[in-house]
Scaffold this motif. Sequence first.
Motif, PDB file in Angstrom:
ATOM      1  N   VAL A   1       0.906  -1.133  -0.103  1.00 25.94           N
ATOM      2  CA  VAL A   1      -0.056  -0.043  -0.051  1.00 25.94           C
ATOM      3  C   VAL A   1       0.952   1.336   0.036  1.00 25.94           C
ATOM      4  CG1 VAL A   1      -1.870   1.153   1.193  1.00 25.94           C
ATOM      5  CG2 VAL A   1      -1.959  -1.138   1.083  1.00 25.94           C
ATOM      6  N   ASN A   2       0.694   1.986  -0.938  1.00 24.89           N
ATOM      7  CA  ASN A   2       1.566   3.527  -1.143  1.00 24.89           C
ATOM      8  C   ASN A   2       3.079   2.953  -1.130  1.00 24.89           C
ATOM      9  OD1 ASN A   2      -0.844   4.994  -1.254  1.00 24.89           O
ATOM     10  ND2 ASN A   2      -0.765   4.967   0.895  1.00 24.89           N
TER      11      ASN A   2
ATOM     12  N   LEU B   1      -4.240   3.043   5.669  1.00 22.33           N
ATOM     13  CA  LEU B   1      -4.624   3.984   4.471  1.00 22.33           C
ATOM     14  C   LEU B   1      -4.480   5.456   5.113  1.00 22.33           C
ATOM     15  CD1 LEU B   1      -7.507   2.018   3.279  1.00 22.33           C
ATOM     16  CD2 LEU B   1      -5.491   2.143   2.060  1.00 22.33           C
TER      17      LEU B   1
ATOM     18  N   ASN C   1      -4.838   6.460  -2.538  1.00 22.20           N
ATOM     19  CA  ASN C   1      -3.717   5.380  -1.849  1.00 22.20           C
ATOM     20  C   ASN C   1      -3.585   4.511  -3.166  1.00 22.20           C
ATOM     21  OD1 ASN C   1      -3.778   5.482   1.434  1.00 22.20           O
ATOM     22  ND2 ASN C   1      -5.802   6.126   0.670  1.00 22.20           N
TER      23      ASN C   1
ATOM     24  N   VAL D   1      -2.979   0.653  -4.101  1.00 24.98           N
ATOM     25  CA  VAL D   1      -2.911  -0.612  -3.683  1.00 24.98           C
ATOM     26  C   VAL D   1      -2.411  -1.633  -4.702  1.00 24.98           C
ATOM     27  CG1 VAL D   1      -4.450  -2.544  -2.954  1.00 24.98           C
ATOM     28  CG2 VAL D   1      -4.791  -0.193  -2.341  1.00 24.98           C
TER      29      VAL D   1
END
Length: 626
Positions: free
Chosen positions: A507-508, A528, A533, A535
């Motif tokens: 994530v990010n 998040l 964001n 994914v």
Amino acid sequence: MAAMRVWIWWYFALGALLQNHTSVAVTVSYDQRALKLDGNRRMLVSGSIHYPRSTPTMWPGLIAKAKKGGLDVIQTYVFWSGHEPTQGVYNFAGRYDLPKFLRLVHEAGMYVNLRIGPYVCAEWNFGGFPGWLRFLPGIEFRTDNESFKNETQRFVNYLVEMLKSENLFAWQDGPIILAQIENEYGSIDAVYGEAGQKYLNWIANMAVATNISVPWIMCNQPDAPPSVIDTCNGFYCDGFRPNSEGKPALWTENWTGWLCRFQSWGEGAPTRPVQDIAFAVARFFQKGGSFMHYYMYHGGTNFERSAMEGVTTNYDYDAPIDEYGDVRQPKWGHLKDLHAALKLCELCLVGVDTVPSEISLGPYQEAHVYNSSTGACAAFLASWGTDDSTVLFQGQSYDLPAWSVSILPDCKSVVFNTAKVGVQSMTMTMQSAIPVTNWVSYREPLEPWGSTFSTNELVEQIATTKDTTDYLWYTTNVEVAESDAPNGLAQATLVMSYLRDAAHIFVNKVYAGTKSAHGSEASQSISLRPGINSVKVLSMTTGLQGTGPFLEKEKAGIQFGIRVEGLPSGAIIMQRNTWTYQVGLQGENNRLFESNGSLSAVWSTSTDVSNQMSLSWFKRGTALLP
Ligand code: GAL
């Protein structure tokens, strides 16, 4: 002792006779008692060595150890996926040089049982089917489907003609004495109903029509047609009888270490005690069997991407010869002694037309006595009870350990008992020959490195990768409201409704975790931030399914749904998002794992695996440093 010497003489005389025997063309036939080579019934001991599971340089050593271990026959499947990786493009090179492997077996004075499949199971990726087969329009595997039958027949005919042109069948002075078509179709045919029955008869007739002039077998196929011998697979096959009077009892898979589970990632190796294997073998011959086969005799390695779903690259199998080609003691030695004892009985065993009735020696104990027309006599005394005992047989008393068989090649002296292991045990410890230092790393990019495509749905992984790689990137964005992340960060859960087989989640661009699932839901905690964001899920297969019906319908990757749960405003459904896909890894594409390929990368001396370095290739050796 004198009696034992006479038997040993017989054994070597018979061995010498058989060795010479294989240097000329042999006709193969059978009757209700046994396979016949040049009209003579034989009791044969066989073992699997799968040629692509070792290297050609290992083959002569493996075959020599099998011969020394008392085997007459080497069995192998034929691996269609390796021989025709692209439709119409055949490969018989390197580890797939089947003719070379067969010639080596022949040179060692041994025979071959060739299991052509084309479906083989064998814990092999896709059960041995090539990946492209699944994409032929309208195809359905292992049933009355024209497209499947055409491809099957084309491959079988190609293979058979090639083997004939190389003179590899017994009547051509080659080693092949037995051939198998299909594999354990009996365990799934009911699912296909009438179409399954049609396919069964079609494939048997198709095989017989190839005119290979050696018998065809089908394993675990009680309704095999009369032209094909049905054979037994299992941990014990004593008492097995084929489906018609004129066929002999052949055992095609005596599992040396499988124990109903394969070696999977993170799990220990399954084992089977040699005393139990020896007991099963002796009982089989005692009760009328005539061809017994160890699956596996050498298990080996699942190289490249050849392992079936969930199975490790190690296919050691606790077999008598280990993955590296060394004999495993006491397994190899105890079975060698067993084979020598059985061979002493061979003339008596093949000398009878009908298996003698059992003679009770007490509860859970029985004897079988084989009297040949020459006046020779061999006996087996068996106990399948839980206590050691002493039994009376033909006026003499004999110690009989629990769950064991004693072999008396002259009906008087016990030369072998399956529970008494006279061979020294050996434990292997592995040590690194070179100190494990000088690691270098290469970071796999999280950004696209090659062509990508986007769509508003979750694609199915196998259809997308065409099984050319285990990896598929699923990438999308998720927008989080400020109110859902009041402190600048929201704790949530990424839920994949269906995942097969595993996924790394980022994530990010920060690694969040790894999940594995077999076609079931998988969840990963994620953090998040407010706003957009990214994914990224790197979905991974660990091989394609290798068993069961409807293999062509198998699905992998993330399917059906994916969502973020646990935010105050409710779930974010993501399956209709715009998803960007990339097939494979850059390092894989550049073949970093091969010497030439590894030169294409700039390797770093940093091997810090924390945080963003988590998706990295590692290699040992300063030679690769820039
Ligand atoms: C059998 C199958 C073999 C192998 C074995 C287990 O049922 O015929 O190919 O999969 O199980 O190792």
